[in-house]
Design a protein around this motif. Structure first.
Motif, mmCIF file in Angstrom:
data_model
loop_
_atom_site.group_PDB
_atom_site.id
_atom_site.type_symbol
_atom_site.label_atom_id
_atom_site.label_comp_id
_atom_site.label_asym_id
_atom_site.label_seq_id
_atom_site.Cartn_x
_atom_site.Cartn_y
_atom_site.Cartn_z
ATOM 1 N N VAL A 1 0.952 -1.021 0.056
ATOM 2 C CA VAL A 1 -0.030 0.151 -0.083
ATOM 3 C C VAL A 1 1.055 1.284 0.134
ATOM 4 C CG1 VAL A 1 -1.978 -1.073 1.126
ATOM 5 C CG2 VAL A 1 -0.203 -0.071 2.643
ATOM 6 N N PRO B 1 -6.391 -5.702 4.099
ATOM 7 C CA PRO B 1 -7.271 -4.732 4.343
ATOM 8 C C PRO B 1 -8.540 -5.355 5.141
ATOM 9 C CG PRO B 1 -6.707 -4.515 2.150
ATOM 10 C CD PRO B 1 -6.190 -5.781 2.478
ATOM 11 N N CYS C 1 -0.200 -4.688 3.636
ATOM 12 C CA CYS C 1 -1.838 -4.763 4.365
ATOM 13 C C CYS C 1 -2.636 -5.904 3.818
ATOM 14 C CB CYS C 1 -2.264 -3.290 4.308
ATOM 15 S SG CYS C 1 -3.793 -3.236 5.426
ATOM 16 N N PRO D 1 -0.279 0.088 8.477
ATOM 17 C CA PRO D 1 -0.271 -1.070 7.888
ATOM 18 C C PRO D 1 1.114 -1.722 8.386
ATOM 19 C CG PRO D 1 0.357 0.576 6.385
ATOM 20 C CD PRO D 1 -0.113 1.243 7.441
ATOM 21 N N GLN E 1 -9.262 -4.160 9.093
ATOM 22 C CA GLN E 1 -10.500 -3.751 9.483
ATOM 23 C C GLN E 1 -11.107 -4.548 10.817
ATOM 24 O OE1 GLN E 1 -13.484 -4.472 7.047
ATOM 25 N NE2 GLN E 1 -15.081 -2.765 7.844
#
Length: 164
Positions: free
Chosen positions: A63, A90, A88, A108, A94
């Motif tokens: 990222v 994602p 990362c 990250p 999260q």
């Protein structure tokens, strides 16, 4: 009188926090990271290519790349090579933050490529085992976080070995 009581309570709480800090285990900076030396014959560019390819295999997104040494050089100073790669997953990120907002400070995940004073390349990353052991996660989320840790370790090993 109330001010005096508040003063004594404040001093007592301060003394308690200092005493707790004195009893805390001594953690050395070196214990908080994982460090791998690039194998003989592996260039820093080869290590980067290997890490990027291995990250793709693990579905870890790259990222961000931060070429810190180039920024230092642009400011007119000499600098040994130092680049930060931010990877990362994602969905896991999260879920970790939803579980505990403090995890956001660790995102990250970063792997640094650093050239030492002898020109040797090193890969350095936060020791994720320390984080995983110091928090309570659901079994499902701990399994997911461990998978991410293992993927990052594999990315570092691929970089250190120049494995494509």
């Amino acid at each position: 009188m109330n001010r005096l009581i508040l003063l004594f309570l404040s001093v007592g709480l301060l003394a308690l926090s200092v005493a707790k800090a004195a009893d805390a285990p001594d953690v050395k900076l070196e214990q908080t990271v994982v460090k791998m030396q690039l194998e003989e014959g592996i260039s820093m560019d080869e290590a980067i290519d290997s890490m990027k390819l291995r990250a793709n295999i693990h579905n870890m997104g790259l990222v961000a790349e931060l070429p810190l040494s180039k920024q230092v050089e642009a400011m007119g100073r000499d600098a040994r090579r130092m680049e930060i790669f931010q990877f990362c997953d994602p969905l896991t990120a999260q879920r970790m933050v939803e579980e505990n907002i403090h995890f956001a400070a660790y995102l990250p995940c970063r792997i640094a490529l650093v050239e030492d004073e002898d020109g040797q390349g090193w890969l350095v990353m936060m020791n994720l085992d320390m984080m995983l052991q110091s928090t309570t996660l659901s079994e499902e989320l701990k399994t997911e976080a461990t998978r991410v840790r293992d993927a990052l370790m594999d990315i570092m090993q691929a970089g250190a070995q120049g494995a494509l």
